[in-house]
Design an enzyme around this catalytic site. Structure first.
Site, short mmCIF file in Angstrom:
data_model
loop_
_atom_site.label_atom_id
_atom_site.label_comp_id
_atom_site.label_asym_id
_atom_site.label_seq_id
_atom_site.Cartn_x
_atom_site.Cartn_y
_atom_site.Cartn_z
N ASP A 152 -6.65 -36.94 89.64
CA ASP A 152 -5.33 -36.79 90.26
C ASP A 152 -5.37 -35.58 91.19
O ASP A 152 -5.58 -34.45 90.74
CB ASP A 152 -4.29 -36.60 89.14
CG ASP A 152 -2.88 -36.47 89.67
OD1 ASP A 152 -2.69 -36.56 90.91
OD2 ASP A 152 -1.96 -36.25 88.86
N ASP A 184 -3.20 -41.00 95.45
CA ASP A 184 -3.99 -39.82 95.06
C ASP A 184 -4.31 -39.78 93.56
O ASP A 184 -4.65 -38.74 93.03
CB ASP A 184 -3.24 -38.54 95.43
CG ASP A 184 -2.13 -38.21 94.46
OD1 ASP A 184 -1.37 -39.13 94.11
OD2 ASP A 184 -2.04 -37.05 94.03
N GLU A 185 -4.18 -40.91 92.90
CA GLU A 185 -4.34 -40.90 91.46
C GLU A 185 -5.04 -42.19 91.05
O GLU A 185 -4.62 -43.27 91.45
CB GLU A 185 -2.94 -40.85 90.85
CG GLU A 185 -2.88 -40.29 89.46
CD GLU A 185 -1.43 -40.25 88.97
OE1 GLU A 185 -0.54 -39.87 89.74
OE2 GLU A 185 -1.24 -40.63 87.81
MG LIG Z 1 -1.30 -35.88 92.37
#
Ligand SMILES: [Mg+2]
Length: 391
Positions: free
Chosen positions: A12, A107-108
């Site tokens: 993350d 983003d994860e």
């Molecule tokens: Mg993040």
């Protein structure tokens, strides 16, 4: 590691959009940077830097509120093209270690590296992303997705957290309920009013007790509190649906704001569909109200779509069909019944569909050139109001 039923890593990125902007714009570093709608409009904060969080600014907060908390912050629109590039580079590194990578957002992503050494792999991935993409990421390692997520939350920013099977229950005992995925501040308050403050407290409630107020989610809550989460890591090529949802900072009744959020979500879903070469024949919405009741509605179209406008039109139609209007705390848009390639019926629908498709292609090109929100359905719908006058 043999005692671990699975080895799951959550990667993350930390304040992702802000980190990419700070990488490219040294003048933003160390400053409160707020990315999202601009002050004076009715949109929301998309991401903000850790410096902005010190002032209480949070994702999904109305931009007017962020401005009141942090009038001296730097406010910019997102540049999605740059973030998607960084995201793809980040996941390409993850995919060197395992084909089982599930992107849950830009983003994860979860990795299943069973039966490997989770902590060592996570550390290598962190270092490679730092060197090659130039941004910090936090990694969480555990035997299930839920605890990998919790491990990462605890280790943020730029950390590496590990929760093994033997530590899970001890770790969960004192975990505040608000840290459990899906439990927002309001759900937490409701649970707390019944004396349930931690995951440990959740374990001791009588069977069926939570189902009365939370339905199926109640069952899930108790499982999570016991460290049970069997959900698999599903790579994108096996994806059955693409969805985006957002939990609102405050319950929202203003339809214009809700339409703007639906439009943003539709755009994000459309962007991801086109990015993966998918079309969707079914569009759905998810609405959670302030009383925690959740409704979903879906509509199957005569032909598969992937343009923002078609997705939004359908989502809005479904939303308008719900009655009566009550304060909303979560909105989601989903595309399912996915297909690849051009599966439109050539004669019957291609003519009326073409204009939408051309608009979306043009918008994608503009986004690639100037950033995501240069042409923005949400912005088109948002109403400039509350022009900032202080500061
Ligand atoms: Mg993040």
């Amino acid at each position: 590691m043999s005692r671990w039923p699975r080895v799951i890593i959550l990667i993350d990125a930390d304040a992702f959009f802000a980190a990419v902007e700070m990488r490219d714009n040294p003048e933003y570093r160390g400053k409160p940077l707020i990315i999202g709608a601009l002050p004076g409009t009715r949109g929301v904060v998309s991401t903000c830097s850790y410096e902005a969080r010190k002032y209480g600014v949070r994702s999904a907060m109305p931009i007017s509120q962020a401005y009141r908390l942090c009038p001296h912050g730097i406010y910019i629109r997102p540049n999605m093209r740059k973030y998607v590039e960084a995201s793809n580079a980040m996941f390409a590194i993850c995919e060197k270690y395992t084909p089982l990578v599930e992107r849950v957002s830009v983003d994860e992503g979860y990795l299943d590296v069973t039966p490997g050494d989770g902590a060592q792999t996570a550390q290598r991935i962190k270092e490679e992303i730092r060197e090659e993409v130039g941004i910090p990421v936090t990694a969480g390692v555990s035997y299930c997705k839920f605890l990998a997520k919790i491990a990462a939350e605890e280790a943020k920013p730029d950390g590496l957290g590990v929760i093994g099977p033997d530590e899970a229950l001890r770790f969960l005992k004192d975990l505040p309920v608000v840290k459990i995925p899906g439990v927002g501040p309001k759900t937490a308050r409701l649970l707390e009013s019944q004396g349930i403050r931690t995951a440990g407290d959740l374990r001791s409630v009588p069977p069926g007790y939570l189902e009365a107020s939370f339905g199926k989610y109640g069952t899930r809550l108790v499982e999570l509190a016991n460290g049970i989460d069997d959900s698999p890591v599903v790579p994108v090529h096996e994806t059955k649906s693409i969805s985006e949802e957002t939990t609102l900072e405050e319950d929202e009744s203003d339809r214009e704001i809700l339409y703007a959020i639906l439009a943003e979500l539709s755009q994000d879903v459309g962007y991801r569909l086109r990015n993966h070469g998918f079309r969707a024949k079914t569009i759905g919405i998810k609405v959670r109200y302030s009383d925690f009741s959740t409704v979903t509605r879906a509509k199957t179209l005569p032909y598969p779509v992937n343009s923002d406008a078609e997705i939004y039109t359908c989502a809005k139609g479904l939303f308008d069909g719900l009655s009566p209007s009550r304060p909303v705390r979560l909105l989601g848009v989903a595309a399912s019944n996915l297909s690849t390639g051009d599966t439109r019926q050539p004669r019957l629908f291609s003519e009326e569909a073409k204009p939408w498709e051309n608009v979306s292609k043009a918008v994608d090109n503009l986004r690639k050139k100037y950033g995501k929100n240069v042409v923005n359905l949400g912005a088109a719908l948002s109403i400039a109001k509350d022009k900032p006058t202080e500061g």
